[in-house]
Design an enzyme around this catalytic site. Structure first.
Site, PDB file in Angstrom:
ATOM      1  N   ASN A 214       1.637   8.659  -3.634  1.00  0.00           N
ATOM      2  CA  ASN A 214       2.318   8.525  -2.336  1.00  0.00           C
ATOM      3  C   ASN A 214       3.804   8.803  -2.498  1.00  0.00           C
ATOM      4  OD1 ASN A 214       3.749   5.927  -2.940  1.00  0.00           O
ATOM      5  ND2 ASN A 214       1.632   5.263  -3.245  1.00  0.00           N
ATOM      6  N   PRO A 309      -7.353  -2.675  -7.781  1.00  0.00           N
ATOM      7  CA  PRO A 309      -7.088  -4.124  -7.752  1.00  0.00           C
ATOM      8  C   PRO A 309      -5.808  -4.407  -6.971  1.00  0.00           C
ATOM      9  CG  PRO A 309      -6.565  -3.211  -9.911  1.00  0.00           C
ATOM     10  CD  PRO A 309      -7.229  -2.110  -9.126  1.00  0.00           C
ATOM     11  N   LYS A 346      -2.625 -12.291   1.296  1.00  0.00           N
ATOM     12  CA  LYS A 346      -2.264 -12.099  -0.118  1.00  0.00           C
ATOM     13  C   LYS A 346      -1.944 -13.418  -0.821  1.00  0.00           C
ATOM     14  CE  LYS A 346      -1.614  -7.438   0.298  1.00  0.00           C
ATOM     15  NZ  LYS A 346      -1.770  -6.316  -0.594  1.00  0.00           N
TER      16      LYS A 346
END
Ligand code: CTP
Length: 401
Positions: A214, A309, A346
């Site tokens: 990215n 992950p 998260k």
């Protein structure tokens, strides 16, 4: 990195002015060196009437800088660089003249130019005759310097070399030394703390020559690593591929894939602080072709993707959870609502939300962020990434107090 003496990485730029107390600057230099603190001396012309460059240089174990217009000195280290090469600038003795110059922004020799050019904290140990100390002009200069954030130690009261009695005698080297330790510690609220920062993109291989990646430049993460190190933290920067150089004093671990990034982060534990800035690829090809995939005439094959992950969530929910875990949320829409959801998902303490739909944020120099925590949302003005990093590092230091 463990067990090192944090003082051994501290640097003091010591400006020795012209006064009888200059001899005490030699003892101060000895105390600083004994504590492992590096001393780079600047001796004014008047100062050189009282102590010799040779004595100062021998005790400092560094060369003495004296002349603003010395070609050899400037070639080695320009005066601007010199003014920023330390963690703290100390003026001892600070004569009435040096105080007047600093208070009024004069820059006509190396010492005054350095004081005007520095971006580091300054500590002065004044030394002068009692009448000079009590003169309205010196009072004005003292007030102006204090207002500018300059710290002071002394002067003491007592018998003076000129035969008079009163305040004006320079503080003893041991007292100046203590004041220096205090000033260095204030500037390093994260000394003794360990921090982990992830930065940059990850690159997930498709075959030996192709990757999924990215547009993250790593700038914001690198700036945060530098800012945390600047406050004294021992920083490990786990970085995906970027074009950036490791900030000074930061241990950088280079990785490519999300899996490698996770492993490098886990190897850096335990830490007190984790700041996950990396733009981790969310997916990787399920399998990596052993040889370059050819355009062999067949229609392009879809690449089967699997999730990588989640490093932020793994750190937040792990057994060795850092005391403070900070994530970033790059969003293009509903920035704060998405950030709040991410905070819960998260399990981190704060989310720094940034709107990457604003042109020039990703890969650019500026960032406009909002800090989202259980306490609510705080919006920060758009600022250079280095400034955002400094504010965040200050905020982290306050939270860990
Ligand atoms: N992050 C991470 N590991 C991943 C994905 C993200 O550590 N595999 C971290 C990032 O470093 C960042 C935060 O999670 O601190 C949020 O990243 P973002 O890409 O915005 O969130 P995602 O979890 O990928 O959610 P989505 O793409 O669905 O918005």
């Amino acid at each position: 990195m463990e067990g090192r003496n944090p003082l051994s990485e501290q640097r003091v730029l010591l400006i020795v002015g012209g006064g009888i107390a200059a001899y005490k600057a030699l003892e101060l230099t000895r105390l600083l060196r004994k504590a492992g603190i590096a001393v780079r001396p600047i001796l004014t012309r008047a100062g050189a009437q009282f102590v010799t460059p040779l004595s100062l240089s021998a005790l400092a174990e560094d060369k003495v800088y004296a002349d603003l217009f010395s070609l050899t000195d400037e070639a080695e280290m320009g005066h601007i660089e010199l003014s920023r090469s330390a963690d703290l600038v100390v003026v001892a003795p600070a004569t009435a003249d040096l105080m007047a110059k600093a208070a009024n922004g004069h820059a006509d020799d190396l010492a005054s130019t350095t004081l005007l050019a520095t971006d580091k904290p300054v500590l002065m140990a004044p030394a002068m005759n009692v009448r000079m100390w009590e003169h309205a002009a010196t009072r004005r200069n003292l007030a102006a310097l204090k207002a500018d954030g300059v710290g002071f130690v002394g002067p003491d009261e007592g018998a003076m070399a000129c035969g008079e009695f009163g305040p004006g005698r320079m503080a003893e080297p041991a007292a100046i030394f203590q004041a220096i330790l205090g000033a260095l510690a204030t500037g390093r609220p994260l000394a003794g703390k360990r921090a982990l920062v992830t930065a940059g993109p990850t690159a997930e291989p498709i075959d030996p020559v192709r990757v999924i990646t990215n547009r993250s430049s790593g700038k914001q993460g690198y700036a945060i690593a530098a800012a945390l190190a600047g406050l004294g933290a021992e920083v490990t920067l786990v970085s995906g591929p970027t074009a950036l150089a490791a900030p000074a004093g930061v241990r950088r671990v280079d990785v490519e894939t999300a899996q490698q990034m996770l492993e490098a982060c886990e190897a850096a534990l335990p830490v007190d602080i984790a700041v996950c800035v990396a733009a981790v690829a969310d997916w990787r090809p399920e399998s990596v072709a052993a040889a370059k995939v050819k355009k062999d005439g067949a229609s392009p094959k879809p690449i089967a993707l699997v999730e990588t992950p989640d490093i932020l969530a793994t750190l937040s929910k792990g057994k060795r959870r850092p005391k403070l875990v900070v994530g970033f949320a790059a969003e293009t829409n509903d920035v704060e609502a998405n950030a709040k959801a991410k905070l819960a998902k998260k399990g981190c303490d704060w989310i720094v939300a940034n709107d990457v739909s604003v042109a020039g944020t990703m890969g650019g120099e500026d960032n406009a962020v909002a800090i989202v925590s259980a306490k609510g949302v705080e919006r920060w003005d758009r600022a250079p990434k280095a400034e955002v990093a400094r504010r965040l590092a200050d905020r982290i230091a306050k939270a860990l107090k």
